[in-house]
Write a protein that holds these residues in place. Structure first.
Motif, PDB file in Angstrom:
ATOM      1  N   PHE A  97      -1.883  46.509 -20.235  1.00 56.06           N
ATOM      2  CA  PHE A  97      -2.163  47.154 -21.519  1.00 56.06           C
ATOM      3  C   PHE A  97      -2.560  46.117 -22.572  1.00 56.06           C
ATOM      4  O   PHE A  97      -3.520  46.303 -23.316  1.00 56.06           O
ATOM      5  N   LEU A 142      -6.134  44.764 -21.431  1.00 53.87           N
ATOM      6  CA  LEU A 142      -7.248  45.698 -21.252  1.00 53.87           C
ATOM      7  C   LEU A 142      -7.257  46.855 -22.245  1.00 53.87           C
ATOM      8  O   LEU A 142      -8.220  47.618 -22.284  1.00 53.87           O
ATOM      9  N   GLY A 143      -6.173  47.006 -22.992  1.00 60.27           N
ATOM     10  CA  GLY A 143      -6.118  48.094 -23.961  1.00 60.27           C
ATOM     11  C   GLY A 143      -5.744  49.430 -23.338  1.00 60.27           C
ATOM     12  O   GLY A 143      -5.164  49.483 -22.254  1.00 60.27           O
ATOM     13  N   ALA A 144      -6.114  50.497 -24.012  1.00 62.17           N
ATOM     14  CA  ALA A 144      -5.642  51.841 -23.669  1.00 62.17           C
ATOM     15  C   ALA A 144      -6.546  52.551 -22.663  1.00 62.17           C
ATOM     16  O   ALA A 144      -6.742  53.759 -22.739  1.00 62.17           O
ATOM     17  N   TYR A 145      -7.076  51.810 -21.691  1.00 66.01           N
ATOM     18  CA  TYR A 145      -7.973  52.408 -20.692  1.00 66.01           C
ATOM     19  C   TYR A 145      -7.306  53.522 -19.899  1.00 66.01           C
ATOM     20  O   TYR A 145      -7.968  54.405 -19.359  1.00 66.01           O
ATOM     21  N   PHE A 146      -5.980  53.495 -19.790  1.00 67.68           N
ATOM     22  CA  PHE A 146      -5.261  54.484 -18.986  1.00 67.68           C
ATOM     23  C   PHE A 146      -4.838  55.717 -19.797  1.00 67.68           C
ATOM     24  O   PHE A 146      -4.129  56.567 -19.281  1.00 67.68           O
ATOM     25  N   ILE A 172      -5.980  58.820 -20.403  1.00 70.28           N
ATOM     26  CA  ILE A 172      -7.053  59.501 -19.681  1.00 70.28           C
ATOM     27  C   ILE A 172      -7.499  60.831 -20.283  1.00 70.28           C
ATOM     28  O   ILE A 172      -8.536  61.353 -19.912  1.00 70.28           O
ATOM     29  N   ALA A 185      -1.109  59.410 -21.107  1.00 68.69           N
ATOM     30  CA  ALA A 185      -1.309  58.044 -20.634  1.00 68.69           C
ATOM     31  C   ALA A 185      -0.751  57.902 -19.221  1.00 68.69           C
ATOM     32  O   ALA A 185       0.331  58.425 -18.926  1.00 68.69           O
ATOM     33  N   SER A 224      -0.372  49.350 -12.707  1.00 70.34           N
ATOM     34  CA  SER A 224      -0.875  48.012 -12.438  1.00 70.34           C
ATOM     35  C   SER A 224      -1.385  48.009 -11.007  1.00 70.34           C
ATOM     36  O   SER A 224      -1.306  49.027 -10.313  1.00 70.34           O
ATOM     37  N   HIS A 229      -6.491  54.314 -28.319  1.00 68.96           N
ATOM     38  CA  HIS A 229      -7.638  54.909 -27.644  1.00 68.96           C
ATOM     39  C   HIS A 229      -8.508  55.628 -28.681  1.00 68.96           C
ATOM     40  O   HIS A 229      -7.982  56.347 -29.527  1.00 68.96           O
ATOM     41  N   ASN A 245      -8.370  59.770 -27.416  1.00 68.39           N
ATOM     42  CA  ASN A 245      -7.241  60.494 -26.825  1.00 68.39           C
ATOM     43  C   ASN A 245      -5.874  60.213 -27.450  1.00 68.39           C
ATOM     44  O   ASN A 245      -4.859  60.647 -26.935  1.00 68.39           O
ATOM     45  N   ASP A 246      -5.839  59.464 -28.554  1.00 64.89           N
ATOM     46  CA  ASP A 246      -4.569  59.225 -29.258  1.00 64.89           C
ATOM     47  C   ASP A 246      -4.224  60.429 -30.106  1.00 64.89           C
ATOM     48  O   ASP A 246      -5.117  61.187 -30.488  1.00 64.89           O
TER      49      ASP A 246
END
Length: 145
Positions: free
Chosen positions: A47, A50-54, A56, A61, A65, A89, A92-93
């Protein structure tokens, strides 16, 4: 069938930050003996890097890993936060539902992601999960198609 049990479901958890939320979800897997603590920290590190890529979908979230030796079995935890948390995100936040996932290999990891996404994209099931008052209620909602 998703590898989900009451011991890895937590409703109305309090998290101050995305990292808190990831650790709450990950620690349920550690306490259940399914992953080592190092896996939780690798989710946090992913996280941070890479940030909030997950994140979705709106409010959902799926921190994870890479599959490695710190994962003892394919597993999943579900945490519904008391108050939504901003993960960063763009669309999606904020996040209120955090499902930590861990696979023993890439294939198992992807299969679980697909199964989980299928359940969480069902609006009726998602609404039921968000209204559930017990872990058993969440479990029965997610296990019945």
């Amino acid at each position: 069938m998703l590898p989900l049990s009451e011991e890895v479901i937590r409703l109305d958890a309090d998290a101050e930050s995305p990292i808190d939320a990831i650790r709450i979800a990950g620690n349920l897997l550690v306490q259940a003996g399914k992953v080592e603590l190092a896996y939780v920290e690798s989710m946090v590190q992913a996280f941070q890097e890479l940030g909030a890529y997950f994140v979705i979908a709106p409010g959902i979230a799926l921190p994870h890993s890479r599959p490695d030796e710190t994962v003892k079995e394919v597993c999943l935890s579900l945490v519904r936060l008391n108050q939504p948390v901003v993960f960063g995100h763009p669309k999606n936040d904020p996040v209120q539902l955090v499902c930590a996932i861990a696979g023993v290999d890439k294939k198992a990891h992807i299969q679980m992601l697909r199964s989980l996404a299928s359940i969480l994209s069902d609006e009726a099931k998602l609404n039921e999960i968000m209204r559930a008052t017990t872990a058993d209620h969440v479990l029965s909602t997610m296990q019945h198609s």
